[in-house]
Every structure is written in structure tokens, then in C-alpha cells.
Design an enzyme around this catalytic site. Structure first.
Site, short mmCIF file in Angstrom:
data_model
loop_
_atom_site.label_atom_id
_atom_site.label_comp_id
_atom_site.label_asym_id
_atom_site.label_seq_id
_atom_site.Cartn_x
_atom_site.Cartn_y
_atom_site.Cartn_z
N LYS A 161 17.11 65.12 59.00
CA LYS A 161 18.16 65.55 59.93
C LYS A 161 17.54 66.53 60.91
CE LYS A 161 21.73 69.06 59.09
NZ LYS A 161 22.89 69.40 58.24
N LYS A 163 17.97 69.26 63.92
CA LYS A 163 18.89 70.14 64.60
C LYS A 163 18.71 69.89 66.10
CE LYS A 163 20.62 72.51 61.24
NZ LYS A 163 22.07 72.62 61.03
N GLU A 213 26.17 64.95 63.61
CA GLU A 213 26.99 65.90 62.85
C GLU A 213 27.55 66.98 63.77
OE1 GLU A 213 24.73 67.43 59.56
OE2 GLU A 213 26.36 68.74 58.92
N ASP A 238 31.34 68.79 59.76
CA ASP A 238 30.91 69.84 58.85
C ASP A 238 31.86 71.03 59.07
OD1 ASP A 238 29.62 71.97 57.60
OD2 ASP A 238 27.77 71.84 58.74
N LYS A 262 30.45 71.11 51.84
CA LYS A 262 29.75 72.32 51.39
C LYS A 262 30.76 73.12 50.59
CE LYS A 262 26.71 72.85 55.41
NZ LYS A 262 26.63 73.47 56.75
O1 NPG Z 1 19.03 72.57 53.38
O2 NPG Z 1 20.17 74.31 52.79
C1 NPG Z 1 19.74 73.53 53.66
C2 NPG Z 1 20.09 73.78 55.10
C3 NPG Z 1 20.67 72.61 55.78
O3 NPG Z 1 20.77 72.55 58.13
C4 NPG Z 1 21.22 72.99 57.12
N1 NPG Z 1 22.22 73.85 57.09
O4 NPG Z 1 24.44 73.71 59.82
O5 NPG Z 1 24.32 72.59 58.00
C5 NPG Z 1 23.94 73.50 58.71
C6 NPG Z 1 22.82 74.41 58.26
C7 NPG Z 1 23.24 75.80 57.91
C8 NPG Z 1 22.33 76.65 57.34
C9 NPG Z 1 24.52 76.26 58.12
C10 NPG Z 1 22.69 77.95 57.01
C11 NPG Z 1 24.85 77.55 57.77
C12 NPG Z 1 23.95 78.41 57.21
#
Ligand code: NPG
Length: 369
Positions: A161, A163, A213, A238, A262
């Protein structure tokens, strides 16, 4: 369960292996609150996913500390609390889902330990390993991105994935797609776009992504539904999904075709299971997101990701993707890109006492009056 005698809050800091950049900003260390509940006969651990800053969500560490210490923990102290009662006993507090989720996790851990049952079996898991993906932060250059992606693929990750943010999107995705024509690839915008950017988002359709996403703002469903009509790529929500009610509304509106679950964002593992059930009933695939959890939260994520409706690889990466020295024994990725779901009682893991001491910067105990 035996009565909750006290709730211990611990603020800890763990260095990250490499800075993690998203459309919100850059994180270089993980700041985390651990929650420990003690009963007369045992204890349980929870991890709160609230971040240092109120950017991903309005929740953040300092507020979470206060709300747990002064409002949520006192609502549970001295009571025989069943896991499903945590939500009702704390429902008078509006929001603060990540804090509620951490307390629920700790109560569940203690309760399951007493019964010698694993979290995965309690939640209804139907497998003992889960397929794992990895989330790659925004890099300064395309070369750096390609290098990181190649490294994670070599480790076995089954889905990459990326960003993205406005201006760092289509060309980056093209570069990764050209280098790896057949991999499962997705992008995560963390709400950085608006409907006016629809043409850019449509330009991503040519890369055969698994999903895009959370392209639009966190508090919107209607515009996501509008956008989905003109996109071939499935939208995954999300930030916009904070409860089972949100999930039902999003599915009903056609605002998404996939949901990222989550546990912290939705107020706990039990609400997560409700979202899973709704999505499964509607034929909507779900997967387990990640919030840079350390071992305690990672264990909970793996248990959740083993439920039958979690049909896409999650952000359930190995400990070493984030931490040189995790708080628990490290979670390791099998070369086939899967990770074992913990089988021990409760979460199946505990913080290692020396590591916990090393990382702790503040402790407060809320005890029964
Ligand atoms: O692998 O724990 C992981 C991180 C995955 O990209 C990830 N998380 O936006 O989903 C998201 C992001 C995130 C990280 C969001 C930290 C909030 C806090």
C-alpha cells in the site's frame, strides 16, 4: 470476572526503524499508552492507538490519558466487568473511541486469561495464519520508494500500500506498477483529496489497484458515494468508519466497496466484529488496518484479521517493519507473507518487563477509592 482493582496507564516511547510519512506529516518515534487492568486474580493489557497529535483523528495521547484516568477507568473500577459491558459502562463519554477500545482490550485480555481462551477463538477466527501487507510511507524520491517496495516484496509481503498525497500520486504509482506488473497494490490518501481532484483519482484506474483508501474527508460519506460512481477502482473507507452504524450507512449509500477495520478507530474489538458481520452479510470485503501498533496492539490485530470476512491482506506487518526492539517478543513474517495468529490465553503476548521499563516515560495508577 473478578473485580477491577486498579487501572495502570503507562506512557512509552519507542524509536521507529525509519520515519513514517503520510499526508498528515512525519512520525519518527512511536508514542503509546499501555493500559493494564488488575483484578483480584489476574491482569490484562491493552494498547491505545491514539497518536501524539490530533491529526489522523481528533483523539491524541494527552487527551486519551486524561479521559482514561479521570473518566473511563473510574467507570469500571470496583466492578465485575464482562468484556461486552465496557462499552455500556463508558457510553456516557462521547467519542474517545481509541481510549475506550484500549480499556476494552485490557478487560478482554484479563477475562480470557482467566478462562484460558485465546482472543482469536473468542472472536470467531477460522484460521491460524493471516496474509500480511505493508504500508509504505511517502518517500522523498521515486527511487527510494522503488527500493523500499522491492525490499518488502523480497520479505514476502502480499500487498503493497502506497501513501499518496496531491502531487505525489499518479507518477509514483505508475513507477511502482511498471516495476511490478502483477503485485497486489493499493493506495491510501488519508483524506487528502476533494471531489475536485476526481480526474487525478480516475487517472489511477489504469493501474489495476485493489483499492484507493479514504480519498476524501473523514466526515463524508455522500461525496465518496458520488466519487465511487465515476471510479473503476474500489474505494475503501478508513477514517470515515467509526462504528457499525457508519459501516451500514456507507454500504447502503455505495460510498465504499471495501472497509478497513481498526479496532481503536471504531471503539474496540467487539464493535470491529460487528462491522465485520455487517460487511460480510453485504458481501463487502474487510481487512485489518494498522496504526503503528507495538506488539500488544499487533497481537489484537492478528486475532481480528483471522475472522472469516477478512479476505484481503491487512497492514499487519512484522514488528521489525517499525521497531528494532518491540515491546513484546517480535512478530515475524513467514517468507510466504503470512503471520501466525497468537494462540495463548488472551492476547497471547505481554510486554517484556525490562523493555517496558526502558521505554516508559510516565506511569499513573487509578485505584479503587
Ligand atoms: O502498519 O501499522 C501499520 C501502519 C499502516 O499506514 C498505516 N497506517 O492511515 O492507515 C493509516 C496509517 C496510520 C498510521 C494511521 C498511524 C494512523 C496512525
Amino acid at each position: 470476572m473478578s473485580r477491577i482493582e486498579n487501572v495502570e496507564l503507562r506512557l512509552a516511547r519507542l524509536p521507529l526503524v525509519r520515519p513514517f510519512r503520510t499526508s498528515f506529516g512525519i512520525e519518527t518515534e512511536k508514542e503509546v499508552i499501555y493500559v493494564r487492568v488488575d483484578t483480584g486474580s489476574g491482569h490484562g493489557w491493552g494498547e491505545c492507538v491514539a497518536g501524539s497529535l490530533p491529526d489522523y483523528s481528533e483523539e491524541f495521547i494527552q487527551a486519551a490519558w486524561i479521559v482514561m484516568r479521570d473518566h473511563l477507568a473510574p467507570s469500571l473500577l470496583g466492578k465485575d466487568v464482562e468484556p461486552q459491558e465496557v462499552a455500556s459502562l463508558t457510553s456516557w463519554v462521547r467519542g474517545h473511541r481509541m481510549s475506550k477500545a484500549a480499556l476494552e482490550m485490557a478487560v478482554l485480555d484479563a477475562w480470557l486469561r482467566e478462562r484460558n481462551a485465546s482472543l482469536a477463538s473468542y472472536l470467531g477466527a477460522d484460521r491460524d495464519r493471516v496474509a500480511c501487507g505493508v504500508s509504505v510511507g511517502i518517500t522523498d524520491t521515486t527511487e527510494e520508494l522503488l527500493e523500499q517496495v522491492a525490499g518488502y516484496l523480497a520479505e514476502g509481503y502480499r500487498r503493497i500500500k502506497l501513501k499518496i498525497e496531491p502531487g505525489i500520486d499518479v507518477e509514483r504509482v505508475r513507477a511502482v506498477r511498471e516495476a511490478h506488473p502483477d503485485i497486489a497494490l493499493s493506495v491510501d490518501a488519508n483524506a487528502a483529496y476533494s471531489l475536485e481532484d476526481a480526474a487525478t483519482l480516475r487517472a489511477l484506474d489504469e493501474f489495476g489497484l485493489l483499492m484507493v483508501e479514504q480519498p476524501l474527508p473523514h466526515d463524508d460519506l455522500v461525496q465518496h458515494a458520488e466519487l465511487q460512481k465515476s471510479l473503476a477502482t474500489p474505494i475503501c473507507l478508513d477514517e470515515s468508519i467509526r462504528s457499525a452504524a457508519d459501516a451500514a450507512a456507507a454500504i447502503g449509500l455505495g460510498a465504499c466497496r471495501i472497509i478497513n477495520i481498526k479496532e481503536g478507530r471504531v471503539g474496540g474489538l467487539l464493535e470491529s466484529r460487528r462491522i465485520h458481520d455487517i460487511a460480510k452479510g453485504a458481501g463487502i470485503p474487510v481487512w485489518c488496518g494498522g496504526m503503528l501498533e507495538t506488539g500488544v496492539g499487533r497481537a489484537a490485530n492478528l486475532a481480528l484479521a483471522a475472522l472469516p470476512g477478512f479476505t484481503l491482506p491487512g497492514d499487519t506487518s512484522a514488528s521489525r517493519r517499525y521497531f528494532a526492539d518491540d515491546i513484546t517478543e517480535p512478530f515475524e513474517l513467514d517468507p510466504d507473507g503470512t503471520m501466525a495468529v497468537p494462540t495463548g490465553p488472551g492476547l497471547g503476548v505481554e510486554p517484556r518487563p525490562e523493555r517496558l521499563e526502558e521505554c516508559t516515560v510516565l506511569v499513573e495508577v487509578v485505584a479503587r477509592a
